[in-house]
Design a protein around this motif. Structure first.
Motif, mmCIF file in Angstrom:
data_model
loop_
_atom_site.group_PDB
_atom_site.id
_atom_site.type_symbol
_atom_site.label_atom_id
_atom_site.label_comp_id
_atom_site.label_asym_id
_atom_site.label_seq_id
_atom_site.Cartn_x
_atom_site.Cartn_y
_atom_site.Cartn_z
ATOM 1 N N PHE B 241 0.861 -1.186 0.000
ATOM 2 C CA PHE B 241 0.000 0.000 0.000
ATOM 3 C C PHE B 241 0.900 1.240 0.000
ATOM 4 O O PHE B 241 0.660 2.215 -0.723
ATOM 5 C CB PHE B 241 -0.872 -0.063 1.257
ATOM 6 N N GLY B 242 1.967 1.193 0.806
ATOM 7 C CA GLY B 242 2.889 2.317 0.905
ATOM 8 C C GLY B 242 3.900 2.373 -0.222
ATOM 9 O O GLY B 242 4.826 3.177 -0.173
ATOM 10 N N GLN B 243 3.706 1.507 -1.238
ATOM 11 C CA GLN B 243 4.563 1.515 -2.433
ATOM 12 C C GLN B 243 6.048 1.475 -2.095
ATOM 13 O O GLN B 243 6.860 2.092 -2.775
ATOM 14 C CB GLN B 243 4.241 2.720 -3.296
ATOM 15 N N TRP B 244 6.410 0.774 -1.040
ATOM 16 C CA TRP B 244 7.813 0.518 -0.683
ATOM 17 C C TRP B 244 8.570 1.815 -0.361
ATOM 18 O O TRP B 244 9.782 1.859 -0.453
ATOM 19 C CB TRP B 244 8.515 -0.248 -1.815
ATOM 20 N N THR B 289 -11.900 -0.326 3.049
ATOM 21 C CA THR B 289 -11.449 1.010 2.647
ATOM 22 C C THR B 289 -10.039 0.936 2.061
ATOM 23 O O THR B 289 -9.732 1.630 1.098
ATOM 24 C CB THR B 289 -11.454 1.989 3.835
ATOM 25 N N THR B 290 -9.197 0.050 2.633
ATOM 26 C CA THR B 290 -7.851 -0.092 2.082
ATOM 27 C C THR B 290 -7.912 -0.548 0.628
ATOM 28 O O THR B 290 -7.243 0.001 -0.250
ATOM 29 C CB THR B 290 -7.034 -1.100 2.914
ATOM 30 N N ILE B 291 -8.750 -1.567 0.382
ATOM 31 C CA ILE B 291 -8.889 -2.060 -0.994
ATOM 32 C C ILE B 291 -9.367 -0.939 -1.909
ATOM 33 O O ILE B 291 -8.855 -0.740 -3.017
ATOM 34 C CB ILE B 291 -9.872 -3.247 -1.045
ATOM 35 N N LEU B 292 -10.335 -0.187 -1.409
ATOM 36 C CA LEU B 292 -10.924 0.893 -2.204
ATOM 37 C C LEU B 292 -9.880 1.954 -2.553
ATOM 38 O O LEU B 292 -9.752 2.371 -3.711
ATOM 39 C CB LEU B 292 -12.066 1.531 -1.405
ATOM 40 N N THR B 297 -5.506 4.167 -6.469
ATOM 41 C CA THR B 297 -4.158 4.750 -6.433
ATOM 42 C C THR B 297 -3.090 3.828 -6.994
ATOM 43 O O THR B 297 -1.932 4.212 -7.073
ATOM 44 C CB THR B 297 -3.757 5.108 -4.986
ATOM 45 N N SER B 298 -3.454 2.613 -7.411
ATOM 46 C CA SER B 298 -2.414 1.632 -7.742
ATOM 47 C C SER B 298 -2.008 1.628 -9.202
ATOM 48 O O SER B 298 -1.136 0.873 -9.588
ATOM 49 C CB SER B 298 -2.878 0.233 -7.361
ATOM 50 N N LYS B 299 -2.640 2.448 -10.012
ATOM 51 C CA LYS B 299 -2.380 2.368 -11.453
ATOM 52 C C LYS B 299 -0.889 2.403 -11.759
ATOM 53 O O LYS B 299 -0.391 1.716 -12.632
ATOM 54 C CB LYS B 299 -3.093 3.522 -12.169
ATOM 55 N N LYS B 300 -0.162 3.238 -10.979
ATOM 56 C CA LYS B 300 1.252 3.412 -11.304
ATOM 57 C C LYS B 300 2.178 2.705 -10.320
ATOM 58 O O LYS B 300 3.372 2.932 -10.327
ATOM 59 C CB LYS B 300 1.589 4.912 -11.345
#
Lengths: 358, 316
Positions: B241-244, B289-292, B297-300
């Motif tokens: 979620f935090g994109q590393w 909510t996390t999934i949502l 926000t995950s496209k990139k």
């Protein structure tokens, strides 16, 4: 060509056997340190596993192997298609609920059909549940590991809610018995009287073979694996990679869901308890799949091995805590991660031998 | 509604998640998947509580807690070295060796406990809570929110965050570590020892996961049952979620912690009770909510390029 395939399989099996031996030896050492006087007796019972008290223990072993065979297939199938399905637990419980619901509420079905409908319903439920992760991965680029972890929790909460709302046994805080859809015991009844094993085990074996055929012998399976290997290359080659990711995840979910049905439609007094705990069978699918390098046929055997050891644990529990079995299994898994080394040692040996012959 | 209580609760959920996810970040940025965080947390918490119980009454409570945190961290490092050895030097499948850790830790705890005590609950004295921090606790607004009813581990968690950000962005070590996860061949060509850097990455994840296990357990219970309730996996989710990246990990951990607090205490928030959503479903809120959020926000989203690939010097 065929010979090469066989040699590859042989190497994998050899590497697994080495890991298993190391795990067993570690277990014996721990037993010796803990209580030397009982160590060998306990170890003997662990090794005997499903053969401790024939025929009963063997039936119990098959009963234990049934759900983890399916969750193992679920995780393994996803691995083969490049996905990590850590959500087998959620799919398992969702499938289990669907099966129980059908068994309790759809009394208009005759029992001879009800259990089959229960299994199918569980597969649909599991597939839809996993499909959420698949769709999010394919269309929104959301990592399937994270969504399936989250959906495990959501599944447990949702199923608790649905159990209370539809099939609740209030006095015992668990689901009602799906008596109308109990899976028949068939010939197992004569072979292994007074045990839990039922025709679901036959279903599980057949499903494993079908999955193997799909993966290895069909274009569809090839495409799924191609997407797993390199999503972009597969798209370039004309594969609809988004659809395939969703399908892979849905098939994995259907397998885990079926596992749930095979457990909860057993006439052994298992129920969904209304507690906030994620069912372990889903996580146990991971070692089952890993031990078999995700090969569906191998998973039949790795699930049997785990069930064998767990049955052994049951018979040694008067001497040692049963958790020793999980310690052994974890060591086995750890060393199976090293399979590469044992494989390369074997490769060298085979080469030397081949060289001499030639 | 009691705001200080909600903030304190959020801290209890968010700080350990953040610490463990930061640990995972060091491992994964070096190129090694660490799915064994859960097992490392369990193993280290066990060791940490043993230290608490051995020295209880001998060493003052707060010092003892710090000592136990250190021991838990070291235990985590030692335990994670198994994962480092398998995944870095033996080029093992990283998911497999991590899974082995996850399976070993609870089994080891239960086996040892049952064998020694017959029970699988490890009790410890509830003496580590700080009712009010001297001076700081008297500051209006901020005092009650952040300096009452707290644990020293909360502040240690924040210190860990500061150190982690510094090491990650401002040191040569951090840069080299990231290089190993992004392009190990290039890193190697530049003279970096990829194997060693990856080992450090995994060991740091063991250190932080070990401390995180105790940071989670001490404030929220008085008996450890060989489980951290999936927090290792949740930390993995927070990491992704935090994109590393540290700043986003902090955001993700606190986002999840806040949602979790709301879900756990919604009965005390009149607006939410008014919605009439059944309690069982309300518990799903943090996860949904996390999934949502991720869906939007995950496209990139980009993982470290070489994540999960064993590095082999001979391979091009």
């Amino acid at each position: 060509m065929f010979k090469n395939v066989n040699q590859e399989a042989l190497k994998t099996i050899f590497a697994s056997v080495v890991s298993i031996l190391i795990g067993l030896i570690m277990g014996l050492l721990i037993l010796l340190v803990t209580d030397p006087s009982n160590a060998f007796l306990g170890f003997q019972r662990a090794l005997l596993g499903g053969f401790n008290r024939l025929p009963r223990s063997f039936g119990e072993m098959l009963y234990q192997a049934t759900p983890i065979l399916l969750t193992g297939l679920s995780v393994g199938f996803a691995f083969k298609t490049g996905l990590f399905n850590i959500g087998a637990s959620g799919q398992f419980i969702v499938g289990g609920f669907a099966a129980i619901f059908i068994g309790v509420r759809w009394t208009f079905l005759p029992p001879s059909i009800a259990w089959i409908v229960g299994l199918l319903g569980a597969m649909v439920a599991g597939a839809l549940w996993a499909g959420i992760s698949g769709a999010l991965k394919a269309y929104r680029n959301v990592n399937e590991v994270i969504t399936s972890i989250m959906l495990n929790y959501v599944a447990v909460f949702l199923v608790n809610f649905l159990v209370v709302a539809t099939v609740f046994n209030q006095t015992r805080n668990e689901s009602l018995s799906p008596t109308n859809a109990f899976i028949p015991r068939g010939f197992f009844n004569d072979l292994f009287p007074r045990t839990g094993v039922h025709m679901g085990y036959v279903v599980a074996i057949v499903v494993a073979i079908i999955i193997w055929i799909i993966l290895e012998k069909t274009t569809f399976g090839f495409e799924l694996r191609a997407v797993g290997f390199n999503r972009h290359a597969a798209r370039y080659a004309g594969v609809n990679e988004k659809r395939n990711i969703v399908l892979s995840m849905m098939i994995a979910g259907a397998l885990a869901g079926l596992g749930g049905a095979l457990l909860y439609l057993s006439a052994t007094g298992v129920h969904i308890e209304v507690v906030d705990v994620i069912p372990l069978q889903g996580f146990n699918g991971i070692p089952v799949a890993l031990l078999a390098s995700s090969n569906p046929i191998g998973i039949i055997f790795s699930s049997l091995l785990l069930a064998h050891l767990n049955t052994g644990g049951f018979y040694m529990q008067t001497l040692f805590p049963t958790e020793i079995i999980n310690i052994m299994v974890s060591v086995i898994i750890y060393f199976s991660a090293f399979a590469m080394i044992t494989k390369s040692i074997l490769e060298k040996y085979l080469k030397q031998k081949g060289g001499k012959n030639a | 509604m009691n705001l200080p209580f909600l903030v304190q609760q959020t801290m209890f959920f968010a700080i350990p998640l953040m610490v463990v996810a930061l640990g995972g970040m060091f491992s994964e940025q070096s190129g090694v998947i660490n799915i064994g965080l859960e097992g490392i947390m369990i193993f280290s918490t066990f060791m940490g509580i043993l230290v608490l119980n051995i020295f209880v009454g001998i060493i003052p409570a707060q010092f003892l807690f710090i000592l136990a945190l250190l021991v838990a961290g070291i235990a985590g490092m030692i335990f994670s070295s198994l994962h480092a050895y398998a995944s870095v030097y033996q080029k093992a499948n990283q998911v497999i060796s991590g899974t082995a850790l996850n399976m070993f830790a609870p089994a080891f705890f239960n086996f040892t406990m049952r064998n020694q005590t017959g029970s699988n609950q490890l009790y410890f004295l509830n003496q580590y809570r700080i009712p009010k921090v001297a001076i700081l606790g008297d500051i209006p607004v901020i005092g009650p929110l952040f300096f009452t009813n707290t644990y020293i581990s909360t502040y240690i968690g924040l210190v860990i965050l500061a150190i982690a950000v510094f090491v990650f962005y401002k040191t040569r070590f951090g840069l080299r570590l990231r290089a190993c996860g992004e392009h190990p061949q290039a890193a190697d060509a530049a003279g970096i020892n990829v194997y060693r850097m990856r080992t450090y990455g995994v060991l740091i994840s063991g250190l932080l996961a070990g401390m995180g296990g105790l940071i989670l357990t001490i404030p929220t219970t008085t008996a450890f049952g060989g489980s951290v309730a999936g927090y290792g996996f949740l930390a993995l989710a927070v990491l992704i979620f935090g994109q590393w990246k540290p700043s986003r990990i902090v955001f993700a951990a606190f986002f999840f912690g806040t949602m979790k607090t709301i879900a756990a205490t919604y009965t005390s928030i009149p607006i939410l009770v008014g919605l009439g959503i059944p309690g069982y479903l309300f518990k799903s809120v943090p996860y949904l909510t996390t999934i949502l959020v991720l869906a939007f926000t995950s496209k990139k989203s980009v993982a470290p390029k070489a994540l999960g690939e064993p590095y082999d010097k001979g391979k091009r």
